[in-house]
Design a protein around this motif. Structure first.
Motif, PDB file in Angstrom:
ATOM      1  N   PHE A 182       0.858  -1.177   0.000  1.00  0.00           N
ATOM      2  CA  PHE A 182       0.000   0.000   0.000  1.00  0.00           C
ATOM      3  C   PHE A 182       0.897   1.231   0.000  1.00  0.00           C
ATOM      4  CE2 PHE A 182      -1.867  -3.409   2.557  1.00  0.00           C
ATOM      5  CZ  PHE A 182      -3.007  -3.684   1.822  1.00  0.00           C
ATOM      6  N   GLY A 183       0.383   2.342  -0.511  1.00  0.00           N
ATOM      7  CA  GLY A 183       1.160   3.567  -0.521  1.00  0.00           C
ATOM      8  C   GLY A 183       0.274   4.788  -0.398  1.00  0.00           C
ATOM      9  N   ALA A 184       0.885   5.931  -0.154  1.00  0.00           N
ATOM     10  CA  ALA A 184       0.165   7.196  -0.013  1.00  0.00           C
ATOM     11  C   ALA A 184       1.032   8.319  -0.572  1.00  0.00           C
ATOM     12  CB  ALA A 184      -0.194   7.459   1.451  1.00  0.00           C
ATOM     13  N   LEU A 185       0.437   9.490  -0.739  1.00  0.00           N
ATOM     14  CA  LEU A 185       1.123  10.607  -1.385  1.00  0.00           C
ATOM     15  C   LEU A 185       1.467  11.730  -0.416  1.00  0.00           C
ATOM     16  CD1 LEU A 185      -0.949  10.863  -4.706  1.00  0.00           C
ATOM     17  CD2 LEU A 185       1.175   9.609  -4.271  1.00  0.00           C
ATOM     18  N   ASP A 186       1.566  11.431   0.865  1.00  0.00           N
ATOM     19  CA  ASP A 186       1.794  12.495   1.841  1.00  0.00           C
ATOM     20  C   ASP A 186       3.241  12.577   2.303  1.00  0.00           C
ATOM     21  OD1 ASP A 186       1.636  10.056   3.132  1.00  0.00           O
ATOM     22  OD2 ASP A 186       0.644  10.845   4.914  1.00  0.00           O
TER      23      ASP A 186
END
Length: 718
Positions: free
Chosen positions: A615-619
């Motif tokens: 999983f990944g995020a852009l923060d």
């Protein structure tokens, strides 16, 4: 459990938050469909679904029941007025609950109209397990401004998510489509919210055609035009982070009740063979470690120093401080040619620079290789991980301090008529196929025979297609294709005369030689209904030949080591059944939010292992979430923890391996992947939210696994 490092990171994050703009959402969500008692379902355009508004204690939901006759049953929401301009937002988010007893494939499609009134669209597809509730987010990727075209290349996503070929006019969003994939069973979902959320954060420097956003990557390989919690601003910070982490590892050296290998010393003592093996215990499949303890393989891929190696050819203007080639760091430049997709495909060799290694040099000094390899083992144990998984540095796993897997590859001729994301399917009837796996296993013979080796994978994410695809691919190949020759031989054995085959297939082949010589095409391929049984039979023959040859090569070199299969990404039941006949453990790559309810085909009772998920995020300064997006780092950590909980409760899984140890480069690897999927960032700094979640799972995974088999609970939305 002591969390000193986590607390210190939180304090650092707070300081950053007080002084710098963060990549966090402050824009209020905008409802795009108000689901309440006033909603008239007739304003929605249904496609083979029945709609109703249901009033529940927590609020109203739109219930959508799908029919069986439409390929993509669902609804179309037409936006009006201010709701058409979503240029300030990052996502369209839909909260959805799968009411039914079986999984549902649910999709959110967003359409925009360009100046010529032609529609562009982007779609996010996800699978919801029975009873699961989740937020499905479709990213609002923008069309690339003209002045940037041809300058943001070599990346799956760029700093503002601009797209040259699949972007939206986000100020003219026209429609939102919510639909499910066609199934042979009834599907009912409840939709409780449809909204725009998350700031777009398009920086002025990218929109102003007179501004120059380059260079955009700093000394450490980080994005230069933003700040975020944990970003490294100086060499002093880089080294201070090492001091803090060492203190944290000293305070959290290992989960309790683990033996030397990471098996469950507090559990039952089973037969010890000196190697890893499999056993079903109390209704669930398990690995058993060399000392006879229950073992569940909680691992991580790509434990190495190359995760942020990135092509720089044609893109040196991206980078602000690349070292001189004759400097001490000049040895971190390299050459590559692997590029199955993206900008560098078919461009030959390109130059690279390794930001991961550069930061390790800065952090650890001249002995960076030895120190970082030692730390990798101590980190994994401290984080609750007990396996070094695929594509890791042999110099790390051969230290024999953490159990590991070995990965071999096949070579030789491919089935010419086949196709796939990573290339054509290997021809297992080709003699070079068997020889290539044998050679690969010979190279890894010593590593594979170690008691620290859990097992061997051969190949990765092959294009298995549907249950007819590989047999058809053989027929579409030339006459000297070994798989085609094997198929024709099997047909001769069954039908004896070509006339008998023609009668069954409805084909006009003049002879067996004519069938062999002519590569079939869409016009000459037999009808699926008439030839389906034979096509499926030969598909199974291809699968069984593939797995049989691979098993023989593995066991010839390492007879006591487990054969773990080929890491299925796209698969059907025939391929799984073929693997079950020859694999000790069946390998899958499962990029989902939950695997709690995943089942093997009926009648197949074998252990299975997950070779990849993430999983990944852009923060935190990167431009792409990877294959399964989450809203932020805490949501990423929650999704990781929930995924593993589901896997631990499912009787078939004997392990799950996260992809990967370090973030990919902000500017992408050879094929453009630039995902925020690491346990550590480009500066070798751990993500505290993910580490905390990993420790929670590591501390409790054996107790969770030993719980009685039960139906899984709905998974919280990431």
């Amino acid at each position: 459990m002591t969390v000193s490092f986590l607390c210190r990171c939180a304090a650092v994050c707070l300081c950053v938050a007080l002084n710098f703009p963060l990549v966090t959402s402050c824009l209020a969500d905008r409802p795009l469909l108000r689901i309440d008692s006033a909603l008239d379902p007739s304003v929605l355009k249904p496609h083979a679904v029945e709609l109703s508004v249901e009033h529940q204690p927590d609020g109203s939901v739109l219930r959508m029941s799908a029919g069986h006759d439409y390929r993509w049953p669902g609804i179309t929401i037409t936006l009006e007025g201010d709701n058409r301009n979503l240029s300030k937002y990052g996502f369209v988010a839909v909260d959805v609950h799968n009411v039914g007893p079986k999984s549902v494939g649910f999709a959110v499609r967003v359409d925009s109209l360009d100046a010529d009134l032609e529609s562009d669209s982007l779609t996010e597809n996800q699978t919801l397990a029975a009873g699961e509730t989740r937020t499905v987010r479709a990213a609002l990727r923008r069309k690339m401004p003209d002045h940037l075209k041809g300058r943001l290349m070599g990346m799956r996503s760029n700093p503002e998510g601009f797209s040259e070929d699949q972007g939206l006019d986000t100020d003219a969003i026209d429609k939102i489509l919510l639909f499910v994939t066609k199934k042979d069973h009834e599907q009912t979902v409840e939709i409780s919210s449809v909204r725009a959320e998350g700031d777009s954060k398009v920086a002025t420097i990218w929109l102003d055609s007179n501004a120059d956003p380059f260079p955009m990557i700093d000394l450490f390989g980080q994005y230069a035009h933003a700040d975020w919690p944990g970003k490294t601003h100086s060499l002093a910070e880089l080294k201070q982070n090492l001091i803090l982490e060492e203190q944290d590892i000293d305070a959290n050296p290992s989960p309790e009740h683990w033996d030397l290998y990471g098996g469950y010393v507090a559990g039952p003592e089973l037969k010890a063979t000196g190697h890893f093996r499999v056993q079903k215990y109390e209704g669930k499949w398990w690995l058993v470690d060399p000392e006879g303890r229950l073992f569940w393989s909680n691992g991580i891929d790509c434990v190495d120093t190359n995760s942020a190696q990135t092509p720089i050819t044609d893109r040196e203007f991206y980078f602000s401080d690349l070292p001189q080639r004759d400097s001490p760091m000049g040895g971190l430049y390299g050459r590559g040619n692997w590029a199955p997709h993206g900008y560098y495909k078919d461009r030959g060799r390109y130059e690279t620079f390794n930001f991961t290694a550069a930061n390790l040099v800065r952090k650890y000094g001249e002995d960076w290789r030895t120190l970082s390899r030692d730390l990798a083992h101590r980190r994994l144990r401290s984080w609750g991980l007990n396996t070094i998984a695929n594509w890791s540095d042999e110099n790390v796993y051969r230290m024999e301090r953490t159990p590991y897997v070995v990965t071999c590859n096949s070579a030789g001729r491919r089935i010419e008529g086949s196709s796939g994301y990573w290339g054509k399917f290997p021809d297992p009837f080709d003699s070079e196929f068997a020889e290539s796996v044998r050679r690969s296993m010979e190279y890894y013979r010593n590593a594979a025979n170690s008691p620290w080796c859990i097992g061997v994978f051969v190949d990765n994410e092959l294009a298995w297609g549907d249950e007819l695809s590989l047999a058809k691919a053989a027929l579409q190949s030339p006459s000297d294709q070994p798989a085609k020759q094997a198929f024709v031989d099997a047909l001769k054995l069954k039908y004896a005369r070509i006339e008998n085959l023609n009668e069954t297939w409805g084909t006009p082949f003049a002879s067996w030689a004519a069938l062999l010589e002519e590569p079939l095409n869409e016009q000459t391929m037999p009808d699926d209904a008439k030839a389906g049984d034979d096509l499926r039979a030969f598909y199974s023959q291809i699968g069984e030949q593939y797995f049989r040859v691979c098993r023989q090569a593995v066991k010839s070199a390492a007879p006591n080591t487990l054969y773990l299969g080929c890491r299925f990404a796209w698969v059907n039941d025939l391929a799984v059944r073929a693997s079950a006949k020859h694999c000790d453990v069946i390998g899958f790559n499962r990029y989902e939010y939950s695997v709690a309810d995943y089942q093997l085909p009926e009648g197949v009772d074998r252990p299975a292992i997950i070779g990849e998920f993430h999983f990944g995020a852009l923060d935190r300064g990167l431009f792409h979430t990877g294959l399964k997006p989450t809203k932020n780092q805490q949501a990423r950590a929650d999704a990781y923890r929930d995924y593993l909980r589901g896997a631990l409760q499912n009787p078939i899984w004997v392990g799950a391996h996260w992809f990967q140890y370090g973030d990919q480069a902000a500017t992408g690897r050879g094929d453009g992947e630039n995902y925020q999927i690491g346990f550590v960032d480009v500066c070798d700094t751990p993500y505290p939210e993910t580490i905390q979640a990993a420790r929670q799972i590591g501390d409790s995974m054996y107790q969770l696994r030993l719980e009685p088999v039960k139906m899984s609970s709905p998974i919280p939305a990431p």
